[in-house]
Design an enzyme around this catalytic site. Structure first.
Site, mmCIF file in Angstrom:
data_model
loop_
_atom_site.group_PDB
_atom_site.id
_atom_site.type_symbol
_atom_site.label_atom_id
_atom_site.label_comp_id
_atom_site.label_asym_id
_atom_site.label_seq_id
_atom_site.Cartn_x
_atom_site.Cartn_y
_atom_site.Cartn_z
ATOM 1 N N LEU A 124 -15.883 32.508 -30.789
ATOM 2 C CA LEU A 124 -16.711 31.747 -29.830
ATOM 3 C C LEU A 124 -15.872 30.653 -29.155
ATOM 4 C CD1 LEU A 124 -19.573 31.044 -28.653
ATOM 5 C CD2 LEU A 124 -19.887 29.529 -30.617
ATOM 6 N N GLY A 354 -5.664 8.391 -59.143
ATOM 7 C CA GLY A 354 -4.714 7.311 -58.839
ATOM 8 C C GLY A 354 -3.463 7.839 -58.159
ATOM 9 N N GLY A 355 -2.309 7.283 -58.547
ATOM 10 C CA GLY A 355 -1.038 7.679 -57.932
ATOM 11 C C GLY A 355 -0.790 9.178 -58.052
ATOM 12 N N GLU A 378 -17.807 25.294 -37.500
ATOM 13 C CA GLU A 378 -19.185 25.790 -37.364
ATOM 14 C C GLU A 378 -20.126 24.697 -36.855
ATOM 15 O OE1 GLU A 378 -20.608 28.691 -40.113
ATOM 16 O OE2 GLU A 378 -18.569 29.337 -40.592
HETATM 17 N N1 CAA Z 1 -31.289 29.748 -31.817
HETATM 18 C C1 CAA Z 1 -31.628 30.491 -30.739
HETATM 19 N N2 CAA Z 1 -31.497 30.046 -29.477
HETATM 20 C C2 CAA Z 1 -31.016 28.810 -29.302
HETATM 21 C C3 CAA Z 1 -30.649 27.980 -30.375
HETATM 22 C C4 CAA Z 1 -30.819 28.498 -31.683
HETATM 23 N N3 CAA Z 1 -30.470 27.778 -32.754
HETATM 24 N N4 CAA Z 1 -30.192 26.808 -29.904
HETATM 25 C C5 CAA Z 1 -30.274 26.887 -28.557
HETATM 26 N N5 CAA Z 1 -30.769 28.089 -28.201
HETATM 27 C C6 CAA Z 1 -31.055 28.565 -26.848
HETATM 28 C C7 CAA Z 1 -32.011 27.609 -26.154
HETATM 29 O O1 CAA Z 1 -33.349 27.954 -26.436
HETATM 30 C C8 CAA Z 1 -31.649 27.815 -24.710
HETATM 31 O O2 CAA Z 1 -32.251 29.028 -24.252
HETATM 32 P P1 CAA Z 1 -32.850 29.156 -22.790
HETATM 33 O O3 CAA Z 1 -31.697 28.919 -21.862
HETATM 34 O O4 CAA Z 1 -33.365 30.544 -22.752
HETATM 35 O O5 CAA Z 1 -33.902 28.115 -22.695
HETATM 36 C C9 CAA Z 1 -30.146 28.059 -24.737
HETATM 37 O O6 CAA Z 1 -29.849 28.507 -26.063
HETATM 38 C C10 CAA Z 1 -29.341 26.810 -24.429
HETATM 39 O O7 CAA Z 1 -29.683 25.829 -25.384
HETATM 40 P P2 CAA Z 1 -29.314 24.278 -25.211
HETATM 41 O O8 CAA Z 1 -29.816 23.817 -23.900
HETATM 42 O O9 CAA Z 1 -29.763 23.562 -26.428
HETATM 43 O O10 CAA Z 1 -27.712 24.350 -25.138
HETATM 44 P P3 CAA Z 1 -26.626 23.208 -25.073
HETATM 45 O O11 CAA Z 1 -25.610 23.565 -24.072
HETATM 46 O O12 CAA Z 1 -27.272 21.864 -24.987
HETATM 47 O O13 CAA Z 1 -25.834 23.363 -26.488
HETATM 48 C C11 CAA Z 1 -25.412 23.033 -28.804
HETATM 49 C C12 CAA Z 1 -26.423 23.373 -27.678
HETATM 50 C C13 CAA Z 1 -26.292 22.921 -30.031
HETATM 51 C C14 CAA Z 1 -24.667 21.737 -28.584
HETATM 52 C C15 CAA Z 1 -24.404 24.223 -28.937
HETATM 53 O O14 CAA Z 1 -23.518 24.263 -27.858
HETATM 54 C C16 CAA Z 1 -23.643 24.174 -30.241
HETATM 55 O O15 CAA Z 1 -24.141 24.576 -31.302
HETATM 56 N N6 CAA Z 1 -22.349 23.719 -30.201
HETATM 57 C C17 CAA Z 1 -21.498 23.790 -31.354
HETATM 58 C C18 CAA Z 1 -20.719 25.079 -31.343
HETATM 59 C C19 CAA Z 1 -20.253 25.495 -32.698
HETATM 60 O O16 CAA Z 1 -20.941 25.337 -33.705
HETATM 61 N N7 CAA Z 1 -19.064 26.086 -32.750
HETATM 62 C C20 CAA Z 1 -18.542 26.588 -33.957
HETATM 63 C C21 CAA Z 1 -17.587 27.696 -33.679
HETATM 64 S S1 CAA Z 1 -17.460 28.843 -34.981
HETATM 65 C C22 CAA Z 1 -16.427 28.227 -36.127
HETATM 66 O O17 CAA Z 1 -16.115 27.067 -36.185
HETATM 67 C C23 CAA Z 1 -16.042 29.248 -37.128
HETATM 68 C C24 CAA Z 1 -14.925 28.991 -38.023
HETATM 69 O O18 CAA Z 1 -13.850 28.555 -37.669
HETATM 70 C C25 CAA Z 1 -15.100 29.406 -39.424
#
Ligand code: CAA
Length: 401
Positions: A124, A354-355, A378
């Site tokens: 992602l 500690g150390g 995540e």
């Molecule tokens: N489930 C289903 N749909 C969801 C949802 C959920 N939990 N959260 C949001 N949506 C939907 C909303 O309903 C909306 O849908 P519509 O457009 O149809 O209305 C759409 O998604 C957009 O939602 P938001 O307006 O809330 O979106 P946003 O741009 O404000 O972002 C956020 C939301 C929560 C900040 C999101 O961008 C986020 O989770 N960011 C963090 C990303 C992340 O966790 N990355 C981790 C990468 S993986 C990783 O790290 C793996 C590894 O190394 C092991």
């Protein structure tokens, strides 16, 4: 608290603990130093029939659901946080298929993951799309019965060792978040390369890499769910996966507390074991309290999903857990609480050493290094608080109605 666990939960815990104690503990320092993948641990997990615990029976898994996944991750992480995530990341990569894939796709991809024959990664994040996961630049443009992928992915955990990559791309770039789609890319696809393997602070046994796509052609049949449904798929995947990070944190905290307790019982200063000093005992008591609270919070989040979906056999029933937004909150709470807790507890464990705690001759500093990433990946803990805050506002709206 064993009374609240089922026979099945205890059985998974026993098997995971055995792998952790007989294999992982012996090799964790080696793989941390070398920064290479612990294939012998994967073999031990296969032998113990622990790979793909979360995958339903219909697709070759044992149907253990989320709670058993968390229990296994916790046990492995007590011995090595890197091994914990090397295991859990296969759940993160396969949840998009379980929740959004067609029957045919599930039958094609999940059984080999369940057996541990193939590993999977979740693609992602990008260089400029970390917390703002909706602003992806990676494109997949349709050309006949293929998508042509161009762009890069960043911080891909399991990259290089994984065979499957669930990759999120813009298929309709003018539609923003609603133009994102989830596509399965297989290792060896021409035009798909790994230009960089990161050198990391912790979780060093699992690779974190960059993915690059240069006119990589992927069959349209590899589209998971509908075109434009990728962002929702990614968000609900993260909702399911975050308790796994939380259980990694619980395992790290529990493992570090145990080492600190043993050290304090043996280390003598002022003529007595330092554990006899109240200052140290109170620290240990606080570490244990916080770990236990986090553990119950994680189990609670996992139970909500397992109950609603019959251990992920009916993932569409996640709506019964209060809708994706409803469960999101509990998942985020478990992640933020457990991972902030693990950072504090592992830091306190180093303090008790500690150390010696600051030196690589002792195993404790690795726990602190491994714990740090749990507050970041995540979804950073700042993003978790945003998810929780938004859910609270929605609940306020519901109350007013
Ligand atoms: N489930 C289903 N749909 C969801 C949802 C959920 N939990 N959260 C949001 N949506 C939907 C909303 O309903 C909306 O849908 P519509 O457009 O149809 O209305 C759409 O998604 C957009 O939602 P938001 O307006 O809330 O979106 P946003 O741009 O404000 O972002 C956020 C939301 C929560 C900040 C999101 O961008 C986020 O989770 N960011 C963090 C990303 C992340 O966790 N990355 C981790 C990468 S993986 C990783 O790290 C793996 C590894 O190394 C092991």
């Amino acid at each position: 608290m064993d009374e609240l666990l089922s026979k099945e939960n205890l059985e998974y815990r026993k098997r995971a603990r055995e792998v952790a104690d007989t294999v992982v503990r012996k090799v964790s320092a080696h793989y941390d130093r070398e920064q290479t993948y612990p294939w012998e641990v994967l073999e031990a997990l296969k032998k113990a029939e622990l790979t793909g615990v979360w995958i339903p029976e219909a697709y070759g898994g044992p149907g253990g659901g989320l709670l058993n996944l968390c229990i296994v991750v916790e046990e492995l992480s007590k011995a090595c946080g890197g091994v914990g995530v090397a295991y859990a990341v296969n759940a993160l990569g396969s949840f998009p298929i379980i929740t959004g894939g067609s029957e045919e796709q599930k039958q094609a991809w999940l059984p080999s993951i369940a057996k541990g024959e193939k590993l999977i990664a979740f693609g992602l994040s990008e260089k400029d799309a970390g917390s703002d996961a909706g602003s992806l630049a990676c494109k997949a443009i349709r050309d006949g019965d293929h998508y042509v992928l161009n762009g890069e992915k960043k911080w891909n955990t399991n990259g290089g060792v994984a065979h499957y990559y669930t990759v999120y791309c813009q298929t309709q770039p003018d539609k923003g978040i609603r133009g994102i789609s989830a596509i399965m890319v297989e290792k060896g696809t021409p035009g798909f390369t790994i230009p960089k393997v990161e050198d990391k602070m912790g979780i060093r046994c699992v690779p974190v890499v960059e993915l690059k796509f240069e006119d990589a052609r992927v069959p349209v049949a590899n589209l998971i769910g509908k075109e434009g449904g990728g962002f929702r798929n990614a968000m609900s995947t993260l909702d399911l996966a975050r308790p796994g990070v939380a259980s990694q944190a619980v395992g790290l905290a529990a493992g570090a507390t145990r080492l600190a307790l043993e050290y304090a019982a043996n280390r003598k200063q002022f003529g007595q074991a330092i554990v006899s000093f109240q200052a140290i005992q109170f620290m240990l008591a606080d570490m244990d309290c916080q770990t236990e609270v986090a553990r119950q919070m994680v189990y609670n989040a996992a139970r909500i999903v397992d109950q609603a979906t019959d251990n992920l056999r009916h993932p569409e029933a996640i709506a019964n857990a209060g809708g994706p937004a409803g469960f999101s909150k509990y998942s985020a709470i478990s992640k933020v609480f457990a991972t902030d807790m693990a950072m504090k507890v592992t830091t306190d464990a180093v303090q008790i050493f500690g150390g010696n705690g600051y030196m690589k001759d002792f195993p404790i500093e690795k726990y602190m290094r491994d714990a740090k990433i749990t507050q970041i990946y995540e979804g950073t803990n700042q993003i978790q608080r945003l998810v929780i805050g938004r859910a609270m506002l929605r609940e306020l709206g519901n109350v007013e109605k």
